[in-house]
Design a protein around this motif. Structure first.
Motif, PDB file in Angstrom:
ATOM      1  N   SER A 324      38.206  34.316  50.758  1.00 47.24           N
ATOM      2  CA  SER A 324      39.939  34.177  50.594  1.00 47.24           C
ATOM      3  C   SER A 324      40.028  32.844  50.853  1.00 47.24           C
ATOM      4  O   SER A 324      40.837  32.118  50.323  1.00 47.24           O
ATOM      5  CB  SER A 324      40.622  35.113  50.846  1.00 47.24           C
ATOM      6  N   ASP A 352      38.057  43.173  45.941  1.00 49.40           N
ATOM      7  CA  ASP A 352      38.839  41.674  46.140  1.00 49.40           C
ATOM      8  C   ASP A 352      40.168  42.046  45.330  1.00 49.40           C
ATOM      9  O   ASP A 352      41.034  41.183  45.245  1.00 49.40           O
ATOM     10  CB  ASP A 352      38.313  40.680  45.478  1.00 49.40           C
ATOM     11  N   MET A 355      43.440  41.267  47.339  1.00 49.35           N
ATOM     12  CA  MET A 355      43.417  39.783  47.892  1.00 49.35           C
ATOM     13  C   MET A 355      43.561  39.164  46.847  1.00 49.35           C
ATOM     14  O   MET A 355      44.561  38.041  46.917  1.00 49.35           O
ATOM     15  CB  MET A 355      42.039  39.619  48.502  1.00 49.35           C
ATOM     16  N   MET A 359      46.869  36.428  46.429  1.00 46.52           N
ATOM     17  CA  MET A 359      46.485  35.089  46.344  1.00 46.52           C
ATOM     18  C   MET A 359      47.296  34.233  45.439  1.00 46.52           C
ATOM     19  O   MET A 359      47.881  33.427  45.510  1.00 46.52           O
ATOM     20  CB  MET A 359      45.109  35.037  46.114  1.00 46.52           C
TER      21      MET A 359
END
Length: 464
Positions: A324, A352, A355, A359
């Motif tokens: 990340s 993921d 995340m 993000m």
């Protein structure tokens, strides 16, 4: 007995059925990322038989056949397409629970109006009936696209490609857009192969490339040419995102070492790949393109069969969760100078999901709805559970209503029912949420949501 593929396939509740049939089922398709051959489209090709159109190059099916104990020769070897098809038909009943079972029967139903379940007993009739249809002009490649209501196809094209087939498709009824895929420029592990690729790029560009500055100039010129030819997106298939803040990173030195046949150190590799990816992304921003990053595949795991068969033959898997920090630093290195283009991030490891969704929220800037996107459930996640998890993560941590939707990511002209598959799964997910009282039953909200993620958001986002 009701057909397996029936009008309410995958739609569990009344609301799901209503919103699918009212809002999603009849919409056209924008397939903005696939690996279809522009030459076959320009030639308006007719396939010889069902075995050819289904099994040639389809590593999804090859993996299933190998797992079912089918000899490799029936995947990639010399037997006829009929023989290969019969082995595929033998495998199909064992794929129950796998998306291949759904895709197979959706494709038989939608293209050929065949509703028999494929198995060893039905295989011969299905093969001959479908193969006979494929020989007719109604089943040429362009007519297949029309039949499936495809508006836009985004192919995958190397910067060294001449795009001569796209030139033949300039005024095609179905818009066929090239997509810039410069992955060969960061494949630095084999200096000999890298150098051979640069020579190929030189030949197409009709320019000599002796240093990093030459490379960037040629890439800008090729990028401009792609733009002129209707390209509106880049795509990058990376194991991970690259980033370094090490002082003294010198991409020119690294580039010259590669041309001289020398291997790069780990530090040089990271620096070269990071700096080049930065420059490529600046070009995307300069011309207003969308950039796509497919992250996380662990490729060519089986050395013995890779050496025998080459890449993209079914020996790839999900890699480790993504870094990340490097994703954040890479995106920020572009955003800090306001050079971050519209961006779609696809993850292959389901760990993921959250995340990635959080993000993308870091780099939304209000300039474009959904400027940074969490891309559709991809490759191994391109199945019911994977899509549901993707939709749920995007719903609770982002804005599902701004999602640009599904892509086939396929090499097969029979893969377009994957859009229907996605739409049914999405409508079922949304409908169930309505039935639970989590989403209100409001026809306007539901119409905008379903039409957006099925078609309209992609049309606006890419400017098609």
């Amino acid at each position: 007995m009701k057909n397996f593929i029936h009008p309410d396939f995958l739609l569990e509740g009344k609301t799901a059925r209503e919103i699918y049939h009212d809002f999603a089922g009849d919409l056209p398709i924008i397939d903005f990322h696939c690996h279809l051959s522009p030459k076959l489209i320009a030639d308006d090709h007719n396939f010889d038989n069902l075995g050819q159109v289904w099994l040639e190059g389809d590593h999804y099916k090859w993996r299933a056949m190998r797992t079912n104990g089918i000899d490799e020769k029936f995947c990639t070897g010399a037997p006829s397409f009929y023989e290969k098809f019969m082995k595929w038909a033998e495998t199909v009943p064992h794929t129950v629970g796998n998306p291949l079972y759904h895709w197979t029967h959706l494709e038989l139903a939608r293209y050929f109006n065949i509703h028999d379940l494929l198995n060893s007993k039905t295989a011969d009739n299905i093969y001959h009936d479908a193969s006979e249809m494929l020989k007719h002009k109604d089943f040429s490649v362009k007519n297949i696209l029309r039949k499936m209501k495809v508006d836009v196809v985004g192919t995958t094209d190397d910067p060294a490609d001449t795009l001569e087939d796209h030139a033949r498709l300039k005024n095609s009824e179905v818009k066929v857009c090239p997509t810039w895929r410069p992955d060969n420029l960061i494949k630095t592990d084999d200096p000999e192969a890298f150098s051979a690729y640069i020579k190929k790029l030189e030949k197409t560009a009709e320019k000599q490339i002796t240093n990093y500055a030459d490379l960037l100039k040629v890439l800008d010129e090729r990028h401009a040419f792609f733009d002129k030819m209707g390209c509106r997106a880049s795509d990058h298939g990376l194991d991970r995102m690259y980033y370094t803040d090490a002082a003294g990173t010198d991409p020119d030195k690294a580039f010259k070492k590669l041309l001289q046949g020398e291997k790069l150190t780990e530090e040089e590799t990271e620096g070269y790949r990071f700096r080049l990816m930065q420059e490529l992304c600046k070009l995307n921003h300069k011309r207003g393109w969308v950039q796509q990053f497919h992250l996380g595949a662990m490729r060519n795991n089986n050395t013995r069969l890779f050496n025998k068969l080459g890449p993209d033959t079914g020996f790839d898997s999900i890699g480790n969760p993504q870094d990340s920090v490097k994703i954040s630093r890479f995106l920020d290195s572009l955003d800090v100078n306001n050079e971050l283009a519209k961006t779609i991030l696809y993850n292959l490891n389901p760990a993921d999901n959250e995340m990635f969704v959080t993000m993308i929220g870091n780099f939304q800037d209000g300039s474009v709805p959904g400027k940074i996107q969490h891309g559709a459930a991809w490759w191994f996640l391109d199945q019911k559970t994977g899509m549901e998890k993707h939709l749920e993560s995007l719903s609770v941590l982002g804005l599902l209503s701004r999602f640009v939707g599904m892509v086939t990511d396929s090499r097969s002209f029979l893969s377009f029912p994957r859009h229907e598959y996605f739409r049914r799964i999405a409508c079922n997910h949304i409908g169930n949420e309505v039935d639970k009282g989590i989403i209100p039953y409001d026809r306007e909200i539901l119409k905008n949501l379903v039409e957006g993620i099925s078609y309209k958001n992609a049309k606006g986002y890419f400017g098609f």
